[in-house]
Write an enzyme that holds these catalytic residues in place. Structure first.
Site, mmCIF file in Angstrom:
data_model
loop_
_atom_site.group_PDB
_atom_site.id
_atom_site.type_symbol
_atom_site.label_atom_id
_atom_site.label_comp_id
_atom_site.label_asym_id
_atom_site.label_seq_id
_atom_site.Cartn_x
_atom_site.Cartn_y
_atom_site.Cartn_z
ATOM 1 N N ASP A 44 0.856 -1.192 0.000
ATOM 2 C CA ASP A 44 0.000 0.000 0.000
ATOM 3 C C ASP A 44 0.891 1.241 0.000
ATOM 4 O OD1 ASP A 44 -2.173 1.619 0.014
ATOM 5 O OD2 ASP A 44 -2.803 1.165 2.048
ATOM 6 N N VAL A 53 -11.902 6.160 8.582
ATOM 7 C CA VAL A 53 -12.129 7.605 8.702
ATOM 8 C C VAL A 53 -12.934 7.775 9.974
ATOM 9 C CG1 VAL A 53 -13.086 9.686 7.677
ATOM 10 C CG2 VAL A 53 -12.188 7.879 6.186
ATOM 11 N N HIS A 94 4.385 3.777 13.382
ATOM 12 C CA HIS A 94 3.253 4.327 12.624
ATOM 13 C C HIS A 94 1.933 4.016 13.292
ATOM 14 C CE1 HIS A 94 2.273 0.329 11.307
ATOM 15 N NE2 HIS A 94 1.539 0.696 10.273
ATOM 16 N N GLY A 95 1.979 3.420 14.476
ATOM 17 C CA GLY A 95 0.769 3.091 15.219
ATOM 18 C C GLY A 95 1.103 2.232 16.409
#
EC number: 6.5.1.8
Length: 467
Positions: free
Chosen positions: A144, A227, A393-394
């Site tokens: 991705d 989202v 990143h998380g």
């Protein structure tokens, strides 16, 4: 099936890429071995992995054991392992460390670092940072390409969210689309200059990707993409965003380059493996040199995919802001699954791959999310050289998707979300909050790498599968 091991489960044990995984999974389908519990199967596989020579004459496992032994010499030999830095090593699974160790043996490798949210991936582990000399590795960038976080902060108080849950739920349903089949129809689409880029015509492989890129612009992927509305709490008055200390309504999105990035990754990885033949355990780390035609072509395609991912987020935030009738006070965006040309502290130019790692150069802003029920953090990088100016990143996965589906129940997850006051649209058990590491532990493991400027607490979350 939930009670069946998958390839990623074996990789997390430390199984190298190659025939051994397929052979082991096929063997577990034999009737007398299927009777073993998942725990017993994992224990047996771990023993075979640790002592393959003891199983070379075993009727069930001789072929798997043989595949685990060192491969014969290939065209490109691995080099002695170079040193690298681990952050939060005690919380990182063996499979991810094994992958990083392999990456540090590549002859083109210059330096590396493993972030505290690391877990197993293809090629480079998720959370891996790798600096190479004049070489780009498609699977060290990731499938991705340019996946990113984007945060909009609105001049609306937290009470606005609490009082308008259903209204904001409706906003997410009408302004976002997820997955491969859920796209914006004619008349709803927004144009973007990225769709007019020359690369779509100049690079032969991309010519038939233009139509799908147009169809998917402004949409989000599946899996862990989301989202969400939540509460932004700015705690540092020197936050570089011009936002006063206080609480605000925020919109956070996580997604990437959709089918465009995935097709680029798969195509150029195949070409790299054909031109750069490595031992089986390193085959997904095949590289393209930047002074080759293929290397330049991939680099251009990768940058196009990254810009396309950014365009998708721009459209998502534009739609939501329009629905709210608001303009954001500030926006923060950062990406991972990408490669950058950077200079090390000694002046050498290298290609830095950050696969599931946040750029954290000095003064660089970013967002590190937690889970649906745990806060994420707005951060400013410190530019630490040892980490190759990177951070996590998380939170990172604690459970594989297979394990999460097998061990977690829908009622349990619903209760957990309700206890934290989180409204979920879509999503699956594999993305349950309990499937992720503790974000506070991860942040503590990298407190030297970033300064925390504020937090984001999710309240209304939309993922693939919502209706």
């Amino acid at each position: 099936m939930a009670n069946q091991l998958r390839g990623n489960d074996l990789r997390q044990l430390g199984f190298p890429e190659g025939r051994a995984i397929g052979l082991a999974l096929a063997q577990l389908q034999r009737k007398h071995l299927k009777r073993l519990s998942l725990t017993e199967q994992l224990a047996l596989l771990k023993l075979i992995l640790q002592t393959p020579t003891n199983f070379l004459t075993d009727l069930d496992w001789s072929h798997t054991a043989a595949a685990l032994l060192p491969p014969p010499s290939r065209h490109i030999a691995l080099a002695p392992r170079k040193d690298y830095v681990l952050y939060g090593a005690e919380h990182i699974e063996p499979g991810a460390i094994h992958q990083m160790e392999t990456a540090m043996k590549l002859p083109v490798t210059v330096a590396g670092a493993l972030m505290p949210d690391a877990h197993h991936g293809y090629g480079l582990p998720i959370g891996g940072v790798l600096a190479t000399d004049n070489a780009v590795i498609p699977y060290a960038v990731g499938v991705d390409i340019g996946c990113r976080m984007a945060l909009s902060i609105f001049a609306l108080p937290p009470q606005y969210l609490a009082q308008r849950v259903q209204e904001l739920r409706g906003v997410l349903l009408t302004t976002t689309k997820f997955g491969n089949r859920d796209v914006f129809r004619h008349g709803q689409k927004l144009g973007h200059e990225v769709l007019e880029r020359d690369e779509f015509a100049a690079i032969p492989f991309l010519r038939n990707k233009h139509e799908s890129a147009i169809a998917q612009i402004g949409t989000s992927g599946s899996g862990n993409h989301f989202v969400e509305f939540g509460i932004v709490d700015i705690t540092d008055p020197t936050n570089d965003m011009g936002v006063p200390v206080g609480q605000y309504l925020g919109l956070l999105s996580h997604s990437g380059s959709r089918g465009l990035g995935a097709s680029i990754a798969q195509h150029y990885t195949k070409l790299a493996r054909e031109t750069c033949q490595l031992p089986a355990e390193a085959q997904h780390l095949a590289w393209l040199t930047l002074d080759s035609e293929l290397g330049q072509e991939y680099w251009a395609a990768m940058n196009l995919a990254g810009d396309y991912a950014s365009a998708c987020h721009q459209q998502i935030h534009q739609r939501v802001a329009r629905a709210l009738g608001e303009r954001p006070l500030a926006k923060v965006e950062n990406h991972h699954n990408f490669a950058w040309k950077e200079r090390l502290s000694d002046g050498r130019e290298v290609v830095v791959h950050r696969k599931g790692a946040t750029p954290a150069g000095r003064g660089v802003l970013g967002v590190i999310p937690g889970s649906m029920t745990a806060p994420g953090f707005i951060v400013r990088g410190r530019g630490v050289a040892e980490s190759l100016a990177s951070a996590s990143h998380g939170a990172g996965r604690l459970m594989s998707r297979t394990r999460a589906k097998a061990e977690l129940g829908e009622a349990e997850v619903r209760r957990h979300l309700q206890q934290h006051g989180v409204e979920l649209i879509g999503g699956g058990l594999d993305e349950a909050p309990m499937a992720y590491k503790d974000i506070h532990t991860v942040m503590q493991s990298q407190h030297d790498l970033v300064d925390v400027l504020g937090s984001f607490t999710p309240k209304i979350v939309r993922m693939d599968g919502g209706a």
